[in-house]
Design a protein around this motif. Structure first.
Motif, PDB file in Angstrom:
ATOM      1  N   LYS A  71       0.816  -1.212   0.000  1.00  0.00           N
ATOM      2  CA  LYS A  71       0.000   0.000   0.000  1.00  0.00           C
ATOM      3  C   LYS A  71       0.852   1.265   0.000  1.00  0.00           C
ATOM      4  N   ARG A  72       1.866   1.316   0.873  1.00  0.00           N
ATOM      5  CA  ARG A  72       2.708   2.517   0.929  1.00  0.00           C
ATOM      6  C   ARG A  72       4.055   2.175   1.538  1.00  0.00           C
ATOM      7  N   ALA A  73       5.042   3.013   1.265  1.00  0.00           N
ATOM      8  CA  ALA A  73       6.379   2.841   1.822  1.00  0.00           C
ATOM      9  C   ALA A  73       6.972   4.209   2.092  1.00  0.00           C
ATOM     10  N   LEU A  74       7.729   4.323   3.175  1.00  0.00           N
ATOM     11  CA  LEU A  74       8.452   5.552   3.478  1.00  0.00           C
ATOM     12  C   LEU A  74       9.805   5.199   4.067  1.00  0.00           C
ATOM     13  N   ALA A  75      10.739   6.111   3.930  1.00  0.00           N
ATOM     14  CA  ALA A  75      12.102   5.825   4.373  1.00  0.00           C
ATOM     15  C   ALA A  75      12.748   7.062   4.973  1.00  0.00           C
ATOM     16  N   GLU A  76      13.584   6.826   5.970  1.00  0.00           N
ATOM     17  CA  GLU A  76      14.453   7.860   6.522  1.00  0.00           C
ATOM     18  C   GLU A  76      15.790   7.210   6.824  1.00  0.00           C
ATOM     19  N   GLY A  77      16.838   7.711   6.170  1.00  0.00           N
ATOM     20  CA  GLY A  77      18.141   7.092   6.340  1.00  0.00           C
ATOM     21  C   GLY A  77      18.102   5.661   5.851  1.00  0.00           C
ATOM     22  N   ASN A  78      18.566   4.739   6.685  1.00  0.00           N
ATOM     23  CA  ASN A  78      18.608   3.331   6.271  1.00  0.00           C
ATOM     24  C   ASN A  78      17.429   2.520   6.807  1.00  0.00           C
ATOM     25  N   LEU A  79      16.400   3.202   7.324  1.00  0.00           N
ATOM     26  CA  LEU A  79      15.201   2.519   7.821  1.00  0.00           C
ATOM     27  C   LEU A  79      14.030   2.761   6.872  1.00  0.00           C
ATOM     28  N   VAL A  80      13.311   1.693   6.564  1.00  0.00           N
ATOM     29  CA  VAL A  80      12.197   1.750   5.626  1.00  0.00           C
ATOM     30  C   VAL A  80      10.978   1.105   6.276  1.00  0.00           C
ATOM     31  N   VAL A  81       9.834   1.744   6.135  1.00  0.00           N
ATOM     32  CA  VAL A  81       8.569   1.192   6.629  1.00  0.00           C
ATOM     33  C   VAL A  81       7.689   0.858   5.432  1.00  0.00           C
ATOM     34  N   THR A  82       7.134  -0.340   5.427  1.00  0.00           N
ATOM     35  CA  THR A  82       6.148  -0.711   4.418  1.00  0.00           C
ATOM     36  C   THR A  82       4.829  -1.031   5.109  1.00  0.00           C
ATOM     37  N   HIS A  83       3.746  -0.725   4.412  1.00  0.00           N
ATOM     38  CA  HIS A  83       2.396  -0.914   4.940  1.00  0.00           C
ATOM     39  C   HIS A  83       1.616  -1.651   3.869  1.00  0.00           C
ATOM     40  N   GLY A  84       1.030  -2.782   4.210  1.00  0.00           N
ATOM     41  CA  GLY A  84       0.320  -3.552   3.205  1.00  0.00           C
ATOM     42  C   GLY A  84      -0.545  -4.623   3.825  1.00  0.00           C
ATOM     43  N   VAL A  85      -1.116  -5.461   2.963  1.00  0.00           N
ATOM     44  CA  VAL A  85      -2.032  -6.520   3.404  1.00  0.00           C
ATOM     45  C   VAL A  85      -1.497  -7.870   2.955  1.00  0.00           C
ATOM     46  N   TYR A  86      -1.389  -8.803   3.906  1.00  0.00           N
ATOM     47  CA  TYR A  86      -0.964 -10.174   3.638  1.00  0.00           C
ATOM     48  C   TYR A  86      -2.197 -11.068   3.576  1.00  0.00           C
ATOM     49  N   HIS A  87      -2.327 -11.810   2.497  1.00  0.00           N
ATOM     50  CA  HIS A  87      -3.421 -12.765   2.345  1.00  0.00           C
ATOM     51  C   HIS A  87      -2.845 -14.182   2.358  1.00  0.00           C
ATOM     52  N   GLY A  88      -3.540 -15.109   3.032  1.00  0.00           N
ATOM     53  CA  GLY A  88      -3.141 -16.507   2.997  1.00  0.00           C
ATOM     54  C   GLY A  88      -2.235 -16.960   4.120  1.00  0.00           C
ATOM     55  N   LEU A  89      -1.913 -16.071   5.063  1.00  0.00           N
ATOM     56  CA  LEU A  89      -1.089 -16.489   6.203  1.00  0.00           C
ATOM     57  C   LEU A  89      -1.929 -17.135   7.295  1.00  0.00           C
ATOM     58  N   GLY A  90      -3.231 -16.983   7.206  1.00  0.00           N
ATOM     59  CA  GLY A  90      -4.153 -17.559   8.179  1.00  0.00           C
ATOM     60  C   GLY A  90      -5.553 -17.465   7.620  1.00  0.00           C
ATOM     61  N   GLU A  91      -6.533 -17.685   8.460  1.00  0.00           N
ATOM     62  CA  GLU A  91      -7.913 -17.625   8.007  1.00  0.00           C
ATOM     63  C   GLU A  91      -8.300 -16.218   7.576  1.00  0.00           C
ATOM     64  N   ALA A  92      -7.793 -15.228   8.290  1.00  0.00           N
ATOM     65  CA  ALA A  92      -8.101 -13.837   7.968  1.00  0.00           C
ATOM     66  C   ALA A  92      -6.915 -13.182   7.272  1.00  0.00           C
ATOM     67  N   SER A  93      -7.209 -12.245   6.382  1.00  0.00           N
ATOM     68  CA  SER A  93      -6.143 -11.422   5.813  1.00  0.00           C
ATOM     69  C   SER A  93      -5.608 -10.509   6.910  1.00  0.00           C
ATOM     70  N   LEU A  94      -4.344 -10.130   6.795  1.00  0.00           N
ATOM     71  CA  LEU A  94      -3.675  -9.387   7.855  1.00  0.00           C
ATOM     72  C   LEU A  94      -3.078  -8.090   7.318  1.00  0.00           C
ATOM     73  N   VAL A  95      -3.376  -6.997   8.002  1.00  0.00           N
ATOM     74  CA  VAL A  95      -2.705  -5.735   7.721  1.00  0.00           C
ATOM     75  C   VAL A  95      -1.361  -5.755   8.430  1.00  0.00           C
ATOM     76  N   GLY A  96      -0.317  -5.322   7.741  1.00  0.00           N
ATOM     77  CA  GLY A  96       1.008  -5.364   8.345  1.00  0.00           C
ATOM     78  C   GLY A  96       1.775  -4.064   8.197  1.00  0.00           C
ATOM     79  N   PHE A  97       2.451  -3.669   9.270  1.00  0.00           N
ATOM     80  CA  PHE A  97       3.520  -2.683   9.204  1.00  0.00           C
ATOM     81  C   PHE A  97       4.829  -3.447   9.350  1.00  0.00           C
ATOM     82  N   ASP A  98       5.709  -3.313   8.369  1.00  0.00           N
ATOM     83  CA  ASP A  98       7.040  -3.912   8.431  1.00  0.00           C
ATOM     84  C   ASP A  98       8.075  -2.800   8.449  1.00  0.00           C
ATOM     85  N   MET A  99       9.087  -2.962   9.262  1.00  0.00           N
ATOM     86  CA  MET A  99      10.206  -2.019   9.279  1.00  0.00           C
ATOM     87  C   MET A  99      11.479  -2.780   8.944  1.00  0.00           C
ATOM     88  N   TRP A 100      12.283  -2.202   8.043  1.00  0.00           N
ATOM     89  CA  TRP A 100      13.474  -2.859   7.520  1.00  0.00           C
ATOM     90  C   TRP A 100      14.685  -1.949   7.683  1.00  0.00           C
TER      91      TRP A 100
END
Length: 261
Positions: A71-100
């Motif tokens: 859905k979206r991504a933002l970055a500052e320096g060497n850190l990146v945040v992604t925001h999206g939806v994971y389907h198929g990891l369980g019965e319900a779809s999951l909204v996720g914030f990932d930081m890398w």
């Protein structure tokens, strides 16, 4: 990390993460692990054990029905945040914030929080809709400073008497499924949560990542139980006008020794 406007480091780090997550989660190509992830990859997710082999094991167990909607991504320096939806990891779809965290063109560290997709929300907005691309890049440092002050005064010190100095009293778009739009609705929800024994208690803000009008906070606190607060804010003219979040319980056990923070 010091406040700064976006640089080539931010751009390169975000490009690396988008390329890696697209190839690995959208295209379902496991060769992305060797291409984009460093050998010292440190895992904080509760879903995988440490290192690239832990990631490889997780990817190998993903069902055929798995898919990822970025859905979206933002970055500052060497850190990146992604925001999206994971389907198929369980019965319900999951909204996720990932930081890398990226070093020398490789992803070397990862944190995440997931929560089920909610079909009907109080605001009528989904947990992920709204603007997807950062704007007003020249305001990155200013917006980061505003959110750092807001986080300390309002979230950590719980001084809600000053909340209207930071959040718009006019248009405030809310994506938390339990809260309607507007500042008054947030106050009503916080009161209802408190009556349920779920006080909004922020103990420590671990990361602030800003890009233009987007600012992301990852914090440690309590909400009836120990939780990870993930808050993404959008600002206009120095005022918070939109908010997405995930409040995720801290798991009792994880498959590594790195903790969730």
């Amino acid at each position: 990390m010091s406040a700064h406007d976006n640089t080539t480091t931010d751009i390169a780090a975000k490009a690396t993460v988008i390329a890696a997550t697209t190839k690995l989660f959208v295209d379902r190509d496991p060769s992305a692990i060797d291409e984009f992830f460093g050998p010292s990859y440190t895992q904080h997710s509760a879903l995988a054990s440490d290192g690239v082999e832990g990631l490889r094991a997780l990817v190998s167990t993903m069902p055929e029905s798995f898919r990822y909607e970025p859905k979206r991504a933002l970055a500052e320096g060497n850190l990146v945040v992604t925001h999206g939806v994971y389907h198929g990891l369980g019965e319900a779809s999951l909204v996720g914030f990932d930081m890398w965290r990226v070093e020398n063109g490789k992803i070397v560290e990862h944190w995440d929080s997931l929560t089920p997709v909610v079909a009907e929300t109080q605001s009528g907005r989904s947990q992920t809709d709204g603007p997807t691309t950062a704007s007003a890049i020249e305001d990155t440092a200013k917006n980061r400073a505003i959110l750092a002050e807001f986080a300390q005064k309002v979230l950590v010190e719980a001084d809600y008497s000053v909340v209207a100095e930071y959040i718009s009293t006019g248009d405030y778009a809310q994506h938390n499924p339990e809260v309607a739009d507007g500042l008054a609705a947030f106050g009503a929800a916080a009161h209802a949560w408190a009556e349920e024994g779920k006080l909004l208690a922020y103990k420590k803000v671990h990361h602030i990542i800003a890009e233009g009008d987007f600012v992301f906070l990852r914090s440690e606190g309590e909400f009836g139980v120990p939780v990870i607060y993930n808050d993404l804010f959008r600002l206009e003219n120095g005022t918070i006008v939109e908010h997405w979040d995930i409040i995720a319980p801290v798991p009792a056990a994880v498959p590594h020794d790195n903790g969730m923070f």
